[in-house]
Design an enzyme around this catalytic site. Structure first.
Site, mmCIF file in Angstrom:
data_model
loop_
_atom_site.group_PDB
_atom_site.id
_atom_site.type_symbol
_atom_site.label_atom_id
_atom_site.label_comp_id
_atom_site.label_asym_id
_atom_site.label_seq_id
_atom_site.Cartn_x
_atom_site.Cartn_y
_atom_site.Cartn_z
ATOM 1 N N GLU A 33 -7.551 0.380 -4.026
ATOM 2 C CA GLU A 33 -7.005 -0.028 -2.588
ATOM 3 C C GLU A 33 -8.324 -0.049 -2.368
ATOM 4 O OE1 GLU A 33 -6.096 4.317 -1.642
ATOM 5 O OE2 GLU A 33 -3.952 3.689 -2.381
ATOM 6 N N ASP B 167 0.719 -1.371 0.149
ATOM 7 C CA ASP B 167 0.279 -0.161 -0.421
ATOM 8 C C ASP B 167 0.747 1.405 -0.029
ATOM 9 O OD1 ASP B 167 -1.751 2.214 0.888
ATOM 10 O OD2 ASP B 167 -1.798 1.501 2.874
ATOM 11 N N LYS C 242 2.161 11.383 -3.591
ATOM 12 C CA LYS C 242 0.994 10.513 -3.869
ATOM 13 C C LYS C 242 0.749 11.455 -4.803
ATOM 14 C CE LYS C 242 -2.074 6.648 -3.274
ATOM 15 N NZ LYS C 242 -1.974 5.998 -2.511
ATOM 16 N N ASP D 7 -13.339 5.260 2.150
ATOM 17 C CA ASP D 7 -11.343 4.739 2.492
ATOM 18 C C ASP D 7 -11.243 6.205 2.542
ATOM 19 O OD1 ASP D 7 -9.448 4.382 2.570
ATOM 20 O OD2 ASP D 7 -8.897 3.159 -0.165
#
Ligand code: AMP
Length: 503
Positions: free
Chosen positions: A151, A8, A71, A173
């Site tokens: 994810e 992850d 990211k 999420d």
């Protein structure tokens, strides 16, 4: 054969896991014994880099050499980090340093030789460029990227493996930098994703930013200087604000001690104040969740559980909001920071089972998160270009789709194909992910051209064009994404990554 892991690669924290001999996915601790590693890189003067907690702690003393939240920049060709040693780093190269650290730590913990293969997770809402950038980061770090997995799907895999329960799940999420919401059903080990949506610029960092702004304002009201004026004081404030935010998940109020310009003050923040400051951020996530549920036509009665994923779902305001809207308590399974990595570990074992172990028996059917289309002339004769969607979002992947378009002028011999990703008709709100100039025979206006799109299992795109008059293939291409690194850039980056010592 090397070892396959699940990673992850998060905005704020990253984690790595492997399917253990017990048949359960396990988090591999880093060399400091931590189960998650801050996605922060410190470029030191001697050319070596620090990754993780030590890098994060160095932010206040060496703010110009420490980089985080990279990211958010994946797939952005214009972003580079200028390190003090004069070198520039792309988001892929920085991500590759984080991956290298995770890989080396896993090798140390496992003591079974090299980690060679990985499933890396991405927000479901990542477009082609961001997915490619993630895959490239893996390559730069010397990893064979088995799959780029969404994810929320990974989280659902981990949930399913733990709970062994079938049903319809909404995965909420909220991580450090991105928000995804996904609806899927789990039935007899088949994970069938129905729909997904997200906001790639909404996450814990935004909650931090609000708190930073507010605390700074209080400090100034009490006679202190602007702490965002220097990189050092801002980095210090960021760390304290994030810690305060975490405390407010447990306590109803907390104190932040700040010093600057000879002034020291203790600022009290209550949870209520914090929730007032950030309520509109949560509303953005709420509204997207509601519209996804409406879009699928399931209604809340058709959803069995709302699963909380991502560190930011620890904020009490999140579970409270979900309970209010859905009428049932939100579900936490294990540690919300670890669920995605655990699911990636399960997927890695499916792709490349370790010697002597059996392949997990699960089937994952995912969907496209964004529509794919081409720019065409609007039908209203205005000469305006609009986006025509060929593969709608939420189509099962791998997906194929085709559309027939007409040439716009008599005798035209060139055709510019502009491929788009996004769901809006207005080109201003979608991303052009590639274009190709094709030569065609001179036909009268209106000659039919068929565009065929394919989304592979990683949601990367390829395109073929057919001249239907001559019934011939005009050309096919992978999206040559201008937002991504070239093969040569990647080779250079691999060499640099190899030469860089990561601690
Ligand atoms: P993830 O990317 O899923 O690891 O999520 C990281 C985000 O979760 C960061 O923005 C953290 O500040 C946030 N986070 C972690 N723990 C807590 C907590 N106890 N309360 C509030 N936010 C948290």
């Amino acid at each position: 054969m090397g070892v396959a892991v699940g990673i992850d690669l998060g905005t704020t924290y990253s984690a790595i896991s492997i399917l253990g001999e017990s048949g359960r996915a396990e988090i591999l601790a880093n060399r400091e014994g931590e189960r998650i590693t801050p996605s922060v890189v410190y470029f030191q003067d001697d050319g070596s880099v620090l990754v993780g907690t030590l890098a994060k702690r160095s932010a206040a003393v060496a703010p110009l050499d420490v980089v985080g939240f990279v990211k958010r920049q994946m797939g952005n060709p214009d972003w580079r980090f200028d390190a003090a040693n004069g070198r520039q780093f792309s988001p892929e190269e920085i991500s590759a340093l984080i991956l290298k650290r995770l890989k080396e730590d896993a090798e140390l913990t496992l003591g079974q030789g090299a980690v060679t293969d990985a499933v890396i997770t991405v927000p479901a809402y990542f477009d082609d460029a961001k997915r490619r950038a993630t895959k490239d980061a893996g390559r730069i770090a010397g990893l064979n990227v088995l799959r780029v997995l969404n994810e929320p799907t990974a989280a659902a895999l981990a949930y399913g493996a733990e709970s062994r329960r079938d049903g319809t799940i909404l995965v909420f999420d909220l991580g450090g930098g991105t928000f995804d919401v996904t609806l899927l059903t789990v039935m007899n080990d088949v994970y069938d994703v129905k729909a997904t949506d997200g906001l790639h610029e909404l996450g814990g960092k935004d909650w931090d930013d609000r708190l930073i702004e507010w605390i700074n304002l209080q400090f100034r009201h009490e006679g202190g200087p602007d702490l965002t004026a220097t990189f050092e004081s801002e980095a210090d404030l960021r760390e304290k604000a994030e810690a305060a935010k975490r405390t407010l998940s447990q306590a109803s109020s907390t104190k932040v001690i700040l010093s600057g310009g000879g002034v020291t003050r203790s600022i009290t923040v209550s949870r209520e104040q914090f929730e007032d400051l950030t309520g509109d951020l949560l509303n953005q996530a709420r509204d997207l969740m509601i519209s996804l549920v409406e879009e699928t036509g399931l209604g809340w009665a058709g959803i069995d559980h709302v699963l909380l994923v991502g560190g930011s779902t620890r904020m009490p305001m999140v579970a409270r909001m979900i309970e209010e809207i859905s009428g049932r308590p939100a579900l936490r399974v294990g540690n919300p920071d670890e669920l995605v990595a655990l699911g990636a570990g399960i997927q890695a074992a499916m792709e490349a089972p370790a010697a002597g172990t059996s392949r997990p028996r699960v089937i994952v059917q995912d969907v496209t998160s964004q529509g794919l289309g081409v720019a065409v002339l609007a039908h209203d004769g205005s000469g305006r270009l609009v986006n025509s969607i060929v593969v709608p979002r939420n189509t099962k992947i791998p997906a194929k789709g085709s559309g027939v378009f007409a040439t716009s002028a008599d005798g035209q011999t060139e055709l510019l194909v502009q491929v788009t990703q996004g769901d809006d008709e207005d080109l201003a709100f979608v991303r052009e992910i590639g274009d190709q100039l094709l030569t065609i025979p001179p036909y009268p206006k209106g000659a039919p051209i068929r565009v065929e799109f394919a989304y592979d299992i990683d949601q990367m795109v390829s395109i073929a064009l057919y001249d239907l008059t001559a019934d011939s293939l005009l050309g096919s291409f992978e999206v040559d994404n201008t937002a991504n690194l070239s093969d040569e850039d990647i080779r250079t980056a691999m060499d640099n990554n190899n030469d860089t010592e990561v601690a």
